[in-house]
Design a protein around this motif. Structure first.
Motif, PDB file in Angstrom:
ATOM      1  N   GLU A 155      43.293  55.152  67.231  1.00 18.20           N
ATOM      2  CA  GLU A 155      43.204  54.541  68.886  1.00 18.20           C
ATOM      3  C   GLU A 155      42.439  55.766  69.357  1.00 18.20           C
ATOM      4  OE1 GLU A 155      43.555  52.267  70.891  1.00 18.20           O
ATOM      5  OE2 GLU A 155      44.123  51.184  68.888  1.00 18.20           O
ATOM      6  N   GLU A 156      42.489  57.106  69.090  1.00 17.20           N
ATOM      7  CA  GLU A 156      41.705  58.297  69.909  1.00 17.20           C
ATOM      8  C   GLU A 156      40.283  57.791  69.603  1.00 17.20           C
ATOM      9  OE1 GLU A 156      43.347  61.949  70.665  1.00 17.20           O
ATOM     10  OE2 GLU A 156      45.018  61.274  69.747  1.00 17.20           O
ATOM     11  N   LEU A 157      40.202  57.658  68.347  1.00 17.21           N
ATOM     12  CA  LEU A 157      38.661  57.496  67.836  1.00 17.21           C
ATOM     13  C   LEU A 157      37.735  56.329  68.343  1.00 17.21           C
ATOM     14  CD1 LEU A 157      38.737  58.276  63.990  1.00 17.21           C
ATOM     15  CD2 LEU A 157      37.638  59.535  65.785  1.00 17.21           C
ATOM     16  N   ARG A 158      38.781  54.897  68.512  1.00 15.36           N
ATOM     17  CA  ARG A 158      38.560  53.825  69.230  1.00 15.36           C
ATOM     18  C   ARG A 158      38.073  54.241  70.677  1.00 15.36           C
ATOM     19  NH1 ARG A 158      36.999  49.484  70.189  1.00 15.36           N
ATOM     20  NH2 ARG A 158      37.894  47.419  70.062  1.00 15.36           N
ATOM     21  N   LYS A 159      38.853  55.028  71.307  1.00 18.13           N
ATOM     22  CA  LYS A 159      38.487  55.187  72.786  1.00 18.13           C
ATOM     23  C   LYS A 159      37.253  56.045  72.927  1.00 18.13           C
ATOM     24  CE  LYS A 159      43.449  55.450  74.177  1.00 18.13           C
ATOM     25  NZ  LYS A 159      44.441  56.123  74.709  1.00 18.13           N
ATOM     26  N   LEU A 160      37.112  57.105  71.844  1.00 23.12           N
ATOM     27  CA  LEU A 160      36.015  57.905  71.810  1.00 23.12           C
ATOM     28  C   LEU A 160      34.924  56.984  71.529  1.00 23.12           C
ATOM     29  CD1 LEU A 160      35.107  60.812  71.820  1.00 23.12           C
ATOM     30  CD2 LEU A 160      35.477  60.801  69.487  1.00 23.12           C
TER      31      LEU A 160
ATOM     32  N   GLN B 267      29.339  47.579  67.604  1.00 26.31           N
ATOM     33  CA  GLN B 267      30.519  47.495  68.240  1.00 26.31           C
ATOM     34  C   GLN B 267      31.354  48.624  68.049  1.00 26.31           C
ATOM     35  OE1 GLN B 267      31.431  44.757  70.231  1.00 26.31           O
ATOM     36  NE2 GLN B 267      29.317  44.045  69.492  1.00 26.31           N
ATOM     37  N   PRO B 268      32.080  48.894  69.089  1.00 27.40           N
ATOM     38  CA  PRO B 268      32.959  50.360  69.053  1.00 27.40           C
ATOM     39  C   PRO B 268      33.866  50.466  67.583  1.00 27.40           C
ATOM     40  CG  PRO B 268      33.262  49.540  71.041  1.00 27.40           C
ATOM     41  CD  PRO B 268      32.324  48.317  70.377  1.00 27.40           C
ATOM     42  N   THR B 269      34.572  49.042  67.326  1.00 26.77           N
ATOM     43  CA  THR B 269      35.131  49.200  65.925  1.00 26.77           C
ATOM     44  C   THR B 269      34.389  49.780  64.911  1.00 26.77           C
ATOM     45  OG1 THR B 269      36.634  47.551  66.801  1.00 26.77           O
ATOM     46  CG2 THR B 269      36.549  47.744  64.573  1.00 26.77           C
ATOM     47  N   ALA B 270      33.012  49.085  64.845  1.00 26.95           N
ATOM     48  CA  ALA B 270      32.034  49.227  63.498  1.00 26.95           C
ATOM     49  C   ALA B 270      31.710  50.759  63.803  1.00 26.95           C
ATOM     50  CB  ALA B 270      31.069  48.502  63.871  1.00 26.95           C
TER      51      ALA B 270
ATOM     52  N   VAL C  35      33.679  53.285  64.959  1.00 31.26           N
ATOM     53  CA  VAL C  35      34.788  54.031  64.488  1.00 31.26           C
ATOM     54  C   VAL C  35      34.800  54.039  62.904  1.00 31.26           C
ATOM     55  CG1 VAL C  35      37.511  54.215  64.332  1.00 31.26           C
ATOM     56  CG2 VAL C  35      36.211  53.716  66.435  1.00 31.26           C
ATOM     57  N   HIS C  36      34.674  52.674  62.393  1.00 33.39           N
ATOM     58  CA  HIS C  36      34.911  52.652  60.742  1.00 33.39           C
ATOM     59  C   HIS C  36      33.887  53.626  60.227  1.00 33.39           C
ATOM     60  CE1 HIS C  36      37.397  48.872  61.105  1.00 33.39           C
ATOM     61  NE2 HIS C  36      38.017  49.851  61.829  1.00 33.39           N
ATOM     62  N   GLU C  37      32.737  53.553  60.514  1.00 32.38           N
ATOM     63  CA  GLU C  37      31.404  54.131  59.967  1.00 32.38           C
ATOM     64  C   GLU C  37      31.617  55.906  60.222  1.00 32.38           C
ATOM     65  OE1 GLU C  37      27.988  54.722  58.011  1.00 32.38           O
ATOM     66  OE2 GLU C  37      28.917  53.034  58.143  1.00 32.38           O
ATOM     67  N   ALA C  38      32.127  56.012  61.080  1.00 31.68           N
ATOM     68  CA  ALA C  38      32.346  57.407  61.218  1.00 31.68           C
ATOM     69  C   ALA C  38      33.267  58.030  60.741  1.00 31.68           C
ATOM     70  CB  ALA C  38      32.567  57.945  63.003  1.00 31.68           C
ATOM     71  N   TYR C  39      34.405  57.320  60.587  1.00 28.28           N
ATOM     72  CA  TYR C  39      35.485  57.631  59.707  1.00 28.28           C
ATOM     73  C   TYR C  39      35.149  57.741  58.239  1.00 28.28           C
ATOM     74  CZ  TYR C  39      40.063  58.247  57.641  1.00 28.28           C
ATOM     75  OH  TYR C  39      41.361  58.762  57.137  1.00 28.28           O
ATOM     76  N   LEU C  40      34.473  56.898  57.769  1.00 30.47           N
ATOM     77  CA  LEU C  40      34.011  57.017  56.324  1.00 30.47           C
ATOM     78  C   LEU C  40      33.255  58.332  56.082  1.00 30.47           C
ATOM     79  CD1 LEU C  40      32.976  53.159  55.818  1.00 30.47           C
ATOM     80  CD2 LEU C  40      34.977  54.550  54.747  1.00 30.47           C
ATOM     81  N   ARG C  41      32.589  58.594  57.047  1.00 35.68           N
ATOM     82  CA  ARG C  41      31.516  59.767  56.964  1.00 35.68           C
ATOM     83  C   ARG C  41      32.605  60.932  57.005  1.00 35.68           C
ATOM     84  NH1 ARG C  41      25.888  59.111  59.918  1.00 35.68           N
ATOM     85  NH2 ARG C  41      25.193  56.884  59.174  1.00 35.68           N
ATOM     86  N   LEU C  42      33.440  61.003  57.805  1.00 39.01           N
ATOM     87  CA  LEU C  42      34.492  62.097  57.985  1.00 39.01           C
ATOM     88  C   LEU C  42      35.237  62.315  56.834  1.00 39.01           C
ATOM     89  CD1 LEU C  42      35.126  62.036  61.672  1.00 39.01           C
ATOM     90  CD2 LEU C  42      33.677  63.623  60.722  1.00 39.01           C
TER      91      LEU C  42
ATOM     92  N   ALA D  86      34.121  63.792  64.681  1.00 39.40           N
ATOM     93  CA  ALA D  86      34.069  62.621  64.753  1.00 39.40           C
ATOM     94  C   ALA D  86      32.880  62.088  65.809  1.00 39.40           C
ATOM     95  CB  ALA D  86      35.252  61.836  65.088  1.00 39.40           C
ATOM     96  N   ALA D  87      32.957  62.747  67.065  1.00 44.34           N
ATOM     97  CA  ALA D  87      31.956  62.767  68.153  1.00 44.34           C
ATOM     98  C   ALA D  87      30.492  62.845  67.465  1.00 44.34           C
ATOM     99  CB  ALA D  87      32.434  63.463  69.117  1.00 44.34           C
TER     100      ALA D  87
END
Length: 184
Positions: free
Chosen positions: A28-33, A48-51, A53-60, A79-80
């Motif tokens: 949720e916090e990543l989605r807000k970011l 899109q924001p969801t995409a 978030v998912h891409e950033a999370y995969l990288r992290l 993440a930012a």
């Protein structure tokens, strides 16, 4: 918050299951970011924001790229930065020639719509001048533009050949384009 830091430490120690526990806690916090980042992007952005978030999370969370995060804040800062890099890469990709780089969408006017009054007056004035030079060419334009007739119908109406009707149409279009300074 301590739970997130604990999971981050577990990831740092090599716990492969820890990253699966992390996403539900930070999603949720990543989605807000991501939403905040996307709000600053230009209109018509396809990501899109969801995409994001998912891409950033995969990288992290990628095991090969796991870095030590000292705290929850450090994780969200990473993440930012990952989101920023994804947006930059996406913008660069769009700028490439094979993705339409540098080209902008332009709305075309409706060709079936009637021209504005001033355009009709300009065309009438130009047709009067054309008629002084070539009356048949002016008549071809009238029949084609205002009556919507095809070359065969124009030829029959004016009692000329279809070849002459096409030739006069081509000449008249070039003449009018020059006289009106517009594309026809």
């Amino acid at each position: 918050m301590n739970e997130i830091t604990g999971i981050l430490n577990a990831i740092d120690r090599g716990d492969t299951k820890a990253s699966a526990r992390l996403l539900p806690l930070v999603y949720e916090e990543l989605r807000k970011l991501a939403s905040a980042r996307m709000a600053r992007e230009s209109a018509g952005h396809t990501l899109q924001p969801t995409a994001l978030v998912h891409e950033a999370y995969l990288r992290l969370a990628n095991a090969g790229n796991v870095k030590r995060w000292d705290s929850r804040g450090h994780f969200f800062a990473a993440a930012a930065e990952a989101m920023r890099r994804i947006l930059v890469e996406n913008a660069r990709r769009k700028r490439r020639a094979r993705h339409g780089g540098g080209k902008h969408r332009v709305e075309l006017e409706n060709l079936a719509a009637k021209p504005a009054d001033s355009a009709v007056l300009d065309l009438d004035d130009a047709l009067s001048r054309l008629a002084a030079e070539d009356a048949i060419a002016a008549r071809v334009v009238e029949l084609r533009h205002f009556a919507g007739l095809g070359h065969e119908q124009i030829a029959a109406t004016l009692e000329i050949t279809v070849y002459q009707a096409r030739q006069k149409w081509t000449y008249a279009r070039a003449w009018l384009r020059d006289a009106l300074k517009v594309e026809m």
